[in-house]
Design an enzyme around this catalytic site. Structure first.
Site, PDB file in Angstrom:
ATOM      1  CB  THR A 166      -0.929   0.003   1.225  1.00 55.94           C
ATOM      2  OG1 THR A 166      -1.733  -1.178   1.215  1.00 55.94           O
ATOM      3  CG2 THR A 166      -1.835   1.218   1.223  1.00 55.94           C
ATOM      4  CD  GLN A 201      -4.948  -3.195   0.510  1.00 58.57           C
ATOM      5  OE1 GLN A 201      -4.523  -3.765  -0.497  1.00 58.57           O
ATOM      6  NE2 GLN A 201      -5.159  -3.839   1.643  1.00 58.57           N
ATOM      7  CG  ASP A 224      -6.454   1.722   1.707  1.00 62.94           C
ATOM      8  OD1 ASP A 224      -7.534   1.771   2.317  1.00 62.94           O
ATOM      9  OD2 ASP A 224      -5.603   0.847   1.914  1.00 62.94           O
ATOM     10  CG  ASP A 245     -10.770   1.256   5.674  1.00 65.23           C
ATOM     11  OD1 ASP A 245     -11.800   1.546   6.312  1.00 65.23           O
ATOM     12  OD2 ASP A 245     -10.270   0.112   5.678  1.00 65.23           O
ATOM     13  NE  ARG A 301     -12.927  -0.656   7.910  1.00 65.55           N
ATOM     14  CZ  ARG A 301     -12.488  -1.835   7.470  1.00 65.55           C
ATOM     15  NH1 ARG A 301     -13.103  -2.953   7.837  1.00 65.55           N
ATOM     16  NH2 ARG A 301     -11.441  -1.905   6.667  1.00 65.55           N
ATOM     17  CD1 TRP A 303      -5.589  -0.478  10.558  1.00 62.94           C
ATOM     18  CD2 TRP A 303      -4.819   1.513   9.939  1.00 62.94           C
ATOM     19  NE1 TRP A 303      -4.434  -0.688   9.836  1.00 62.94           N
ATOM     20  CE2 TRP A 303      -3.951   0.526   9.443  1.00 62.94           C
ATOM     21  CE3 TRP A 303      -4.542   2.859   9.662  1.00 62.94           C
ATOM     22  CZ2 TRP A 303      -2.804   0.829   8.701  1.00 62.94           C
ATOM     23  CZ3 TRP A 303      -3.409   3.159   8.913  1.00 62.94           C
ATOM     24  CH2 TRP A 303      -2.554   2.158   8.444  1.00 62.94           C
TER      25      TRP A 303
END
Length: 383
Positions: A166, A201, A224, A245, A301, A303
């Site tokens: 990522t 991602q 992402d 996200d 969320r 993380w």
């Protein structure tokens, strides 16, 4: 004690500035000190330069020293004069045809405010700003007119044939402090992945340095989109689009007047903030923003086990799940996260169905999150 001669003094001065501004071991700011994650890869600077960095730097300063521009505090920019470069799709109308070429033309160690004006067009290139090239401004002709885009994902093979991950999937990566972007779009062209897809991602913009500011920019992607990685950052009047996200990382960031738009097919999430310790002064604050889109969304969320996100004076469309927040499958995080909401409006802002471990903030609780003081902005942002 012996005195420094005239040739030693500039060398010592540059060395001290390098140590203060460009340390590769820590990310620090006035509210705390954060060690870099052990698995974070350092971005290597250009290795083929053979000149003494100071000689190269001063040669470039003499060449463009008559030009003037200032974005951040004048005190910092008085160190050296500043200048402008242009990027244009047609080689006869600009200094460069690629953004990366303009960045690569700068000295190995840069302390000059450099404004790179990017003319209208779609620039299909992967751009990375090395850690020692500070004080760069990228300015487009309008976020809908000037775009830089690439299409890597976490699964894309790197030069050794391994998945790049990522971190390295970013179409545009900022690794140096005092960066500014204005009126430009950062895009990752990877399509919205199917639910449960692995390795999809796809970062449009990664910001891995302190004191970065974005004005009137667009960040477009799916999973992402914006890797708000490390440092203090300011996003003003930006448009951020994604599915899952799509604003994530462990920076200390203020989003003011931004439009956050979801393109999730089914279930998505706006944020995944990664604060991992009560000692870390990081988090995301959204003030006077707008959340719209498709699918159904969590506001965030968890993380990180100490994840911290606040939405204030923000309009939320009816796509927001009544629960609002997700514990990342770990109930213990419900005791340590800080998720707050303050005077938000819209069908999705109804606090009645929120999880018990989220907070409806009082005036006093909300105050630290509502202005530039949240990111020490008065110290480094000149609006």
């Amino acid at each position: 004690m012996p005195k420094l001669n005239s040739t030693q003094a500039p060398n010592l001065f540059l060395l001290l500035l390098v140590i203060l501004l460009c340390s590769t071991q820590t990310q620090c700011h006035t509210k705390g000190l954060r060690l870099r994650p052990r698995n974070q890869k350092n971005m290597n600077t250009t290795s083929d330069r053979t000149q003494n960095p100071e000689d190269e730097f001063m040669k470039w300063v003499r060449f463009v020293g008559s030009l003037k521009h200032s974005v951040f505090k004048a005190a910092k920019n008085k160190l050296f004069p500043s200048y402008t470069l242009t990027v244009h799709k047609k080689s006869n109308k600009g200094d460069f045809t690629k953004i990366q070429d303009a960045i690569d033309s700068l000295p190995l160690i840069n302390f000059v405010r450099v404004v790179i004006k990017v003319h209208a067009g779609v620039y299909k290139e992967k751009v990375s700003i090395p850690p020692l090239k500070a004080f760069i401004t990228i300015e487009g002709e309008g976020a809908e007119k000037t775009t830089v885009e690439w299409g890597d994902t976490a699964q894309t093979p790197d030069s050794k044939g391994n998945p790049m991950g990522t971190y390295n999937s970013a179409s545009f990566a900022v690794n140096s402090p005092f960066f500014v972007a204005k009126n430009i779009t950062f895009r990752n062209t990877t399509p919205v992945p199917l639910p449960g897809a692995v390795g999809k991602q796809a970062v449009a913009l990664r910001v891995s340095a302190d004191n970065a500011a974005f004005f009137g920019c667009r960040m477009l992607g799916a999973q992402d989109t914006l890797y708000d990685h490390l440092g203090r950052h300011y996003y003003k009047d930006c448009y951020i689009e994604g599915s899952v996200d799509f604003i994530f990382g462990n920076a200390l960031s203020l989003y003011e007047g931004c439009h956050v738009h979801a393109i999730a097919d089914k279930l998505g999430a706006v944020t995944a903030q990664g604060r991992s310790s009560v000692l870390e002064d990081t988090g995301f604050s959204f003030v006077k923003c707008k959340v719209t889109g498709t699918g159904v969304l969590y506001l965030g969320r968890a993380w990180g086990p100490f994840s911290r996100v606040v939405f204030a004076y923000t309009y939320m469309d009816n796509i927001i799940l009544p629960r609002g927040w997700y514990n990342w499958g770990d109930p213990s995080r419900e005791m340590t996260v800080f998720y707050g909401q303050y005077k938000c409006t819209g069908a999705g802002a109804n606090y009645g169905g929120r999880v018990a471990w989220a907070r409806e903030l009082t005036d006093e609780e909300a105050k630290p999150f509502l202005s530039l003081t949240f990111i020490d902005g008065s110290e480094w942002i000149k609006l």
